[in-house]
Design a protein around this motif. Sequence first.
Motif, short mmCIF file in Angstrom:
data_model
loop_
_atom_site.label_atom_id
_atom_site.label_comp_id
_atom_site.label_asym_id
_atom_site.label_seq_id
_atom_site.Cartn_x
_atom_site.Cartn_y
_atom_site.Cartn_z
N VAL A 102 -24.68 13.48 4.46
CA VAL A 102 -25.80 13.25 5.73
C VAL A 102 -26.72 13.92 6.28
N TRP A 103 -28.34 13.61 6.51
CA TRP A 103 -28.93 14.99 7.04
C TRP A 103 -29.44 13.83 7.62
N VAL A 104 -30.11 14.73 8.67
CA VAL A 104 -31.36 14.32 9.35
C VAL A 104 -32.37 15.22 9.80
N GLY A 105 -33.49 15.22 10.09
CA GLY A 105 -34.14 16.02 10.81
C GLY A 105 -35.75 16.81 10.00
N ASN B 174 -41.07 18.95 1.10
CA ASN B 174 -40.33 18.67 2.55
C ASN B 174 -41.03 18.05 3.79
N GLY B 175 -40.24 18.35 4.83
CA GLY B 175 -40.97 17.26 5.04
C GLY B 175 -39.80 16.81 6.89
N VAL B 176 -39.54 15.70 7.62
CA VAL B 176 -38.85 14.70 8.43
C VAL B 176 -38.97 13.62 7.77
N GLY B 177 -37.11 13.39 8.20
CA GLY B 177 -36.44 11.94 7.36
C GLY B 177 -35.39 12.29 7.52
N GLY B 178 -34.42 11.68 6.80
CA GLY B 178 -33.35 11.49 6.53
C GLY B 178 -32.65 11.46 5.18
N GLY B 179 -31.68 11.58 4.97
CA GLY B 179 -31.29 10.70 3.69
C GLY B 179 -29.23 10.99 3.55
N LEU C 60 -30.55 10.16 -2.03
CA LEU C 60 -31.60 9.36 -2.04
C LEU C 60 -31.71 9.74 -0.51
N ALA C 61 -33.24 9.99 0.49
CA ALA C 61 -33.92 10.54 1.05
C ALA C 61 -35.52 9.36 1.67
N TYR C 62 -35.81 9.72 2.84
CA TYR C 62 -36.84 9.02 3.02
C TYR C 62 -37.24 10.71 4.09
N MET C 63 -39.00 10.44 3.53
CA MET C 63 -39.53 11.44 4.25
C MET C 63 -41.25 11.04 5.15
N GLN C 64 -41.84 12.12 5.68
CA GLN C 64 -42.91 11.56 6.31
C GLN C 64 -42.71 13.37 6.57
N ASN D 16 -50.40 8.27 7.72
CA ASN D 16 -48.79 8.67 7.35
C ASN D 16 -48.95 7.79 5.96
N ALA D 17 -48.42 9.51 5.49
CA ALA D 17 -48.04 9.24 3.43
C ALA D 17 -46.29 9.05 3.97
N LYS D 18 -45.18 8.04 4.06
CA LYS D 18 -43.84 8.33 3.82
C LYS D 18 -43.52 8.38 2.79
N ARG D 19 -42.42 9.14 2.49
CA ARG D 19 -41.94 9.14 0.58
C ARG D 19 -40.44 8.27 0.82
N TYR D 20 -40.49 7.90 -0.27
CA TYR D 20 -39.08 7.52 -0.50
C TYR D 20 -38.06 8.24 -1.61
N SER D 21 -37.49 9.22 -2.23
CA SER D 21 -37.38 10.07 -3.18
C SER D 21 -35.89 9.21 -3.88
N LEU D 22 -35.58 9.82 -4.70
CA LEU D 22 -34.79 9.21 -5.56
C LEU D 22 -34.71 10.77 -6.67
N ARG D 23 -33.31 11.47 -6.45
CA ARG D 23 -32.76 12.99 -6.61
C ARG D 23 -32.12 12.62 -8.07
N PHE D 24 -31.76 13.40 -9.09
CA PHE D 24 -31.38 13.38 -10.32
C PHE D 24 -30.98 14.61 -10.45
N TYR D 25 -29.81 15.35 -10.67
CA TYR D 25 -29.05 16.76 -10.56
C TYR D 25 -27.74 17.09 -11.67
N ASP D 26 -27.85 18.24 -11.65
CA ASP D 26 -26.79 18.38 -12.54
C ASP D 26 -26.40 17.80 -13.75
N ILE D 27 -27.74 17.59 -14.42
CA ILE D 27 -26.84 16.78 -15.29
C ILE D 27 -26.84 17.66 -16.81
N SER D 28 -25.76 17.81 -17.07
CA SER D 28 -25.54 19.15 -18.56
C SER D 28 -26.24 18.71 -19.83
N LEU D 29 -27.05 19.01 -20.33
CA LEU D 29 -27.86 19.14 -22.08
C LEU D 29 -27.07 20.17 -22.89
#
Length: 409
Positions: free
Chosen positions: A134-137, A157-162, A175-179, A191-204
Amino acid sequence: MQKRFVLLPMALAIAGVMASAGVRAEGIEYHGYTRIQAGGTTEGGNLQCFSGAYPVRSKYRLGNECDNYSEHSIGLGFGDTNDVWAKYHLTLALQDKGSEPDNTIGDSFNMLHRENFFEAGGFFSAGALENAKVWVGKRFYNRHDIHMSDYYYWTNNGVGGGIEEIQAGPAKLSLAYMQNSPNANAVNDLNAKRYSLRFYDISLGEKTKLEGELVAIKGSTAGTTPAGSGQALFLKLAQDGVLGGFNHIAVVLGKDAGGNGFEWLPTYAGGGEADSKSFRIHDHLYFDFKGTNITGMATASYAEVKPGTGDKQTWISYGVRPQYNFTKNFSIAAEVGRDQGKQGASKPTMTKLTIAPQLALAAGAWARPVLRGFVTHAKWNGDNGTVANGVFGAKKAGTSFGVQAEAWW
């Protein structure tokens, strides 16, 4: 490419303070980036740089950077990495415009507060969250760039947590919340509030991976300012072993608040845009022809924005930077890049060529630190407007020259 080392004296001092407070510090990591250059033009004066007019959104950077810039990051670890742990990250950047004296008076010097966040892990013992942290900042988040043009085609980029590193079958999720706006702002600020879903390391396949990020953007205000919303989607296919190097193909789609720009989205997306749509595709190739002493990189981009009101905007960019090593330590790099934009009747163009002899500690296009000389020649059209602070007057071409040192660690 980045190397880390421990600053023992500082680490011991801080560790002593932390130990007295009942916290165990594991040491300090330090890494960073710097570039500094000097030069002039055939018209006289100091070094000048060439860039295209809007909607052109980047420039080919070899022999075409005018700001002296450095970025310094430290990481301070706490706890035991085999158990519950935490880590503090701080990144500061220094930037000057080459004036004397370089200070914060008169806007000749900037100190930028780029990152300031904590991450922590080891709280979950098994299952999908076993390796989660987890992270905050304030932080760089999921940045992707084309090095030869210093263009960040995706950055959240931005300030948030996830929470990161969630194992979901063949993929990892974050998962992350950013502003991007500060707290305690004015009542009518949007203010723009951003709600993120990342998906990665998917081998093809053995050498191919897929990753992406879906961001929902929601405008928010405590006042009466109209607040909109939007979405942005980033997808990237990374292939290793292409021409001895790698090839990255990325697609970025945006709608409404996520579809009103060419770059730095969704970081600087607002909240009030409606009916905007954007599409971008970027290719970034690194090649290394084994046994030939030839390495380098190439790129191509196409982007368009259809705003809710106003003219459609398009931008096309393509370039190549081959490098030939005569010896392990001496090489010559050449970079040619072409940008063209269109917005209504305006069609700005910029073409730039640089030749740069270089000294480095190792061979190859990624070898740093590097000390280089350069000569840069550029051509542009009337729609591109005034170039290089007007040094070349009404001319549609110009030449600059200089020396540069660049490094990362």
